[in-house]
Design a protein around this motif. Structure first.
Motif, PDB file in Angstrom:
ATOM      1  N   TYR A 171       0.854  -1.182   0.000  1.00 44.64           N
ATOM      2  CA  TYR A 171       0.000   0.000   0.000  1.00 44.64           C
ATOM      3  C   TYR A 171       0.893   1.237   0.000  1.00 44.64           C
ATOM      4  CZ  TYR A 171      -4.253  -2.638   1.217  1.00 44.64           C
ATOM      5  OH  TYR A 171      -5.324  -3.503   1.213  1.00 44.64           O
ATOM      6  N   TYR A 210      -2.690   0.659  -4.335  1.00 40.80           N
ATOM      7  CA  TYR A 210      -2.247  -0.649  -3.850  1.00 40.80           C
ATOM      8  C   TYR A 210      -1.551  -1.363  -4.994  1.00 40.80           C
ATOM      9  CZ  TYR A 210      -2.360  -5.545  -2.418  1.00 40.80           C
ATOM     10  OH  TYR A 210      -1.997  -6.831  -2.120  1.00 40.80           O
ATOM     11  N   ARG A 257       2.847   0.477   3.380  1.00 40.78           N
ATOM     12  CA  ARG A 257       2.535  -0.635   4.274  1.00 40.78           C
ATOM     13  C   ARG A 257       2.623  -1.935   3.489  1.00 40.78           C
ATOM     14  NH1 ARG A 257      -3.275   0.392   6.182  1.00 40.78           N
ATOM     15  NH2 ARG A 257      -3.381   1.349   4.117  1.00 40.78           N
ATOM     16  N   TRP A 258       3.064  -2.990   4.158  1.00 42.53           N
ATOM     17  CA  TRP A 258       3.130  -4.315   3.554  1.00 42.53           C
ATOM     18  C   TRP A 258       1.835  -5.074   3.856  1.00 42.53           C
ATOM     19  CZ3 TRP A 258       7.417  -4.460   0.680  1.00 42.53           C
ATOM     20  CH2 TRP A 258       8.538  -3.746   1.090  1.00 42.53           C
ATOM     21  N   LYS A 259       1.391  -5.914   2.902  1.00 50.74           N
ATOM     22  CA  LYS A 259       0.180  -6.709   3.088  1.00 50.74           C
ATOM     23  C   LYS A 259       0.490  -8.173   2.790  1.00 50.74           C
ATOM     24  CE  LYS A 259      -4.674  -7.105   1.661  1.00 50.74           C
ATOM     25  NZ  LYS A 259      -4.645  -8.526   1.258  1.00 50.74           N
ATOM     26  N   VAL A 293      -1.887  -6.558   7.622  1.00 49.74           N
ATOM     27  CA  VAL A 293      -1.297  -5.341   7.063  1.00 49.74           C
ATOM     28  C   VAL A 293      -0.380  -4.734   8.108  1.00 49.74           C
ATOM     29  CG1 VAL A 293      -1.733  -3.055   6.086  1.00 49.74           C
ATOM     30  CG2 VAL A 293      -3.324  -4.931   5.626  1.00 49.74           C
TER      31      VAL A 293
END
Length: 208
Positions: A87, A112, A160-162, A167
């Motif tokens: 993100y 995203y 941000r990592w998902k 998340v």
């Protein structure tokens, strides 16, 4: 109640608190271990950015030391991970010359980026009569006389990592794209309306 009973009660309470503290520490260690294990298994790789082209509509130095510029850039980002999404929550893009910012920051659209996906932005960045240091004005005059100017297109923000439904929190991202441009030589670029477009395909450095 005897003094002996009070002493036993206090000792039992201390022992209970120690056990609770030990259990909490074990839980924290287990959570951190799981996060580390998942991180090592997934092996997240930072996104890859490329400066595809730069279109210069205006880049003028006026007396005494004011720089006016209007530039459109095309920046591509690629997520190299096959199990992790990204993100991009807040990204600002701007230009610098010899470490001095010469344009206002332009906010890129939030997006995203899925597994192995690619995003492309083509924003305008500009600065109207931006004051620059006298020594930078002298360097810029020399560079313009030689016909070669090195500017840097920078992208700073948060991501941000998902992973699955999880998340992460925000991480800072700093992207630096060098743009070595032959100003004053139309033959080195493509005429686009009132500007000159320079095809670069320049890889950028990325810190997360």
């Amino acid at each position: 109640m005897s003094a002996k009973d009070c002493g036993n009660h206090g000792w039992k309470r201390k022992r209970l608190l120690k056990r609770l503290l030990s259990a909490f520490l074990v839980l924290v260690i287990l959570v951190l271990f799981v996060i580390l294990l998942v991180w090592l298994i997934l092996r997240p790789t930072k996104p890859q950015f490329t400066l595809q082209d730069v279109t210069v509509y205006q880049f003028n130095l006026s007396s005494p030391n004011f720089l006016t510029s209007n530039i459109q850039v095309t920046v591509q980002s690629r997520n190299p991970n096959d199990k992790i999404g990204i993100y991009y929550d807040k990204l600002d893009i701007f230009a610098t010359y010899r470490d001095q910012q010469i344009t206002l920051p332009t906010l890129l659209l939030q997006t995203y980026e899925g597994h192995k996906d690619i995003n492309v932005w083509s924003p305008f960045i500009s600065g109207d009569s931006v004051p620059i240091a006298p020594y930078l004005a002298a360097s810029l005059n020399q560079d313009q006389s030689s016909g070669y100017i090195l500017i840097h297109i920078k992208v700073n923000g948060k991501l941000r990592w998902k992973v699955g439904t999880w998340v992460s929190g925000h991480y800072s991202i700093n992207v630096n794209c060098p743009a070595f441009i032959r100003f004053g030589n139309p033959a080195s670029g493509i005429t686009v309306n009132t500007g000159i477009k320079y095809q670069l395909s320049q890889p950028c450095s990325t810190d997360v």
